[in-house]
Design an enzyme around this catalytic site. Sequence first.
Site, PDB file in Angstrom:
ATOM      1  N   ASN A  14      83.789   9.004 -14.888  1.00  0.00           N
ATOM      2  CA  ASN A  14      84.768   9.885 -14.249  1.00  0.00           C
ATOM      3  C   ASN A  14      84.664   9.661 -12.741  1.00  0.00           C
ATOM      4  OD1 ASN A  14      86.286  11.985 -13.235  1.00  0.00           O
ATOM      5  ND2 ASN A  14      84.896  13.618 -13.925  1.00  0.00           N
ATOM      6  N   LYS A  16      86.503  10.723 -10.410  1.00  0.00           N
ATOM      7  CA  LYS A  16      86.959  11.849  -9.571  1.00  0.00           C
ATOM      8  C   LYS A  16      87.870  11.311  -8.448  1.00  0.00           C
ATOM      9  CE  LYS A  16      82.914  14.323 -11.041  1.00  0.00           C
ATOM     10  NZ  LYS A  16      81.896  15.334 -10.798  1.00  0.00           N
ATOM     11  N   HIS A 106      87.838  19.836 -17.196  1.00  0.00           N
ATOM     12  CA  HIS A 106      86.617  19.595 -16.415  1.00  0.00           C
ATOM     13  C   HIS A 106      86.324  20.837 -15.582  1.00  0.00           C
ATOM     14  CE1 HIS A 106      83.912  17.979 -13.391  1.00  0.00           C
ATOM     15  NE2 HIS A 106      83.661  16.983 -14.229  1.00  0.00           N
ATOM     16  N   GLU A 108      85.482  21.214 -12.629  1.00  0.00           N
ATOM     17  CA  GLU A 108      86.098  21.207 -11.287  1.00  0.00           C
ATOM     18  C   GLU A 108      87.558  21.628 -11.366  1.00  0.00           C
ATOM     19  OE1 GLU A 108      84.911  17.221 -10.161  1.00  0.00           O
ATOM     20  OE2 GLU A 108      82.827  17.904 -10.095  1.00  0.00           O
ATOM     21  N   GLU A 178      78.918  19.794 -20.249  1.00  0.00           N
ATOM     22  CA  GLU A 178      78.483  19.513 -18.876  1.00  0.00           C
ATOM     23  C   GLU A 178      78.043  20.809 -18.200  1.00  0.00           C
ATOM     24  OE1 GLU A 178      80.438  15.725 -17.186  1.00  0.00           O
ATOM     25  OE2 GLU A 178      81.860  17.345 -16.918  1.00  0.00           O
ATOM     26  N   GLY A 184      76.706  16.630 -10.246  1.00  0.00           N
ATOM     27  CA  GLY A 184      76.655  16.184  -8.852  1.00  0.00           C
ATOM     28  C   GLY A 184      75.464  16.729  -8.073  1.00  0.00           C
ATOM     29  N   SER A 224      74.756  14.572 -13.844  1.00  0.00           N
ATOM     30  CA  SER A 224      73.715  13.739 -13.243  1.00  0.00           C
ATOM     31  C   SER A 224      73.090  12.740 -14.221  1.00  0.00           C
ATOM     32  CB  SER A 224      72.646  14.608 -12.573  1.00  0.00           C
ATOM     33  OG  SER A 224      73.235  15.379 -11.534  1.00  0.00           O
ATOM     34  N   GLY A 245      79.660  10.932 -13.605  1.00  0.00           N
ATOM     35  CA  GLY A 245      80.401  11.023 -12.351  1.00  0.00           C
ATOM     36  C   GLY A 245      79.839  10.054 -11.329  1.00  0.00           C
ATOM     37  N   GLY A 246      78.965  10.559 -10.442  1.00  0.00           N
ATOM     38  CA  GLY A 246      78.424   9.775  -9.320  1.00  0.00           C
ATOM     39  C   GLY A 246      77.952   8.381  -9.700  1.00  0.00           C
TER      40      GLY A 246
HETATM   41  P1  PGA Z   1      77.841  13.709 -12.131  1.00  0.00           P
HETATM   42  O1  PGA Z   1      79.280  14.246 -12.634  1.00  0.00           O
HETATM   43  O2  PGA Z   1      77.435  12.604 -13.065  1.00  0.00           O
HETATM   44  O3  PGA Z   1      78.103  13.221 -10.721  1.00  0.00           O
HETATM   45  O4  PGA Z   1      76.905  14.860 -12.187  1.00  0.00           O
HETATM   46  C1  PGA Z   1      79.548  14.402 -14.003  1.00  0.00           C
HETATM   47  C2  PGA Z   1      80.947  14.940 -14.201  1.00  0.00           C
HETATM   48  O5  PGA Z   1      81.389  15.800 -13.438  1.00  0.00           O
HETATM   49  O6  PGA Z   1      81.649  14.530 -15.154  1.00  0.00           O
END
Ligand code: PGA
Length: 262
Positions: A14, A16, A106, A108, A178, A184, A224, A245-246
């Site tokens: 993802n 983002k 998600h 967010e 999640e 993050g 993470s 994500g990251g």
């Molecule tokens: P992250 O994000 O791996 O940066 O923690 C995961 C996500 O929001 O899908």
Amino acid sequence: MTKPPVRKPLISGNWKMHHNHFEALQLVQKLSYLISAEDHDAVEVSVHPPFTDLRTVQTYLMSEKEPIPIALGAQHCHHEEKGAFTGEVSPAMLAKLDVRYVIAGHSERRELFGETDADVNRKVAAILKWGMTPILCCGETLDEREAGATEAKVRAQVEAGLAGIEPAQVAAMVIAYEPIWAIGTGRTASSEDAQVVCATVRSVVAELAGPEAAGAVRIQYGGSVKPSNAAELMAQPDIDGALVGGASLEADDFARIVQYRL
Ligand code: PGA
């Protein structure tokens, strides 16, 4: 831990709001070199770039003699096919770009853009209607975890997200657990804690859609995920993939997560 064949692991990146279409092309090119045919046999991979990158990535994936087996994903969509919804993108438009997976709900989107459980449910139905697969997200805040409310929160989100969806469609879906406090932050849920909640998600699916759907639905962990913790998370019996994500923004890291079993 071997999963039933129907639950081929799915590792999703993802992105983002990162990477313009030039950067997206570079990243997906690197991924296509790093991820081998054996990797693709063992693990399904999807990337979820921003909307402005989708056409570029789609064209690249299809441009080789053999299409590159990385699935194209989106991060969000509206539930209507078309209309006066300034700034939105419809599931029909995504389907036309060969998008296979669409993230729905998600945290967010829920927290920053006010998406409700009812919105998420409409989106899940629309994504399915257009022949794509929703990745339905759920997860608790740190306050909810500390108050012992994790199960209730996740249960409510899964029940609402799947309301009115046929069991056969649920079986083919993906649900991503999640924990919001792990997104993050560099803080990952322990593999035991992640397993407990993913098992809860599966039992909620069994109640709603029956044991067959529960045995087939793929459940991802997200929050993470990195090369150093992917194998341990993926070894859990109810974790069938990762929403990353990251660590999906760098080709080397994401490829190492895809290769967690090596
Ligand atoms: P992250 O994000 O791996 O940066 O923690 C995961 C996500 O929001 O899908």
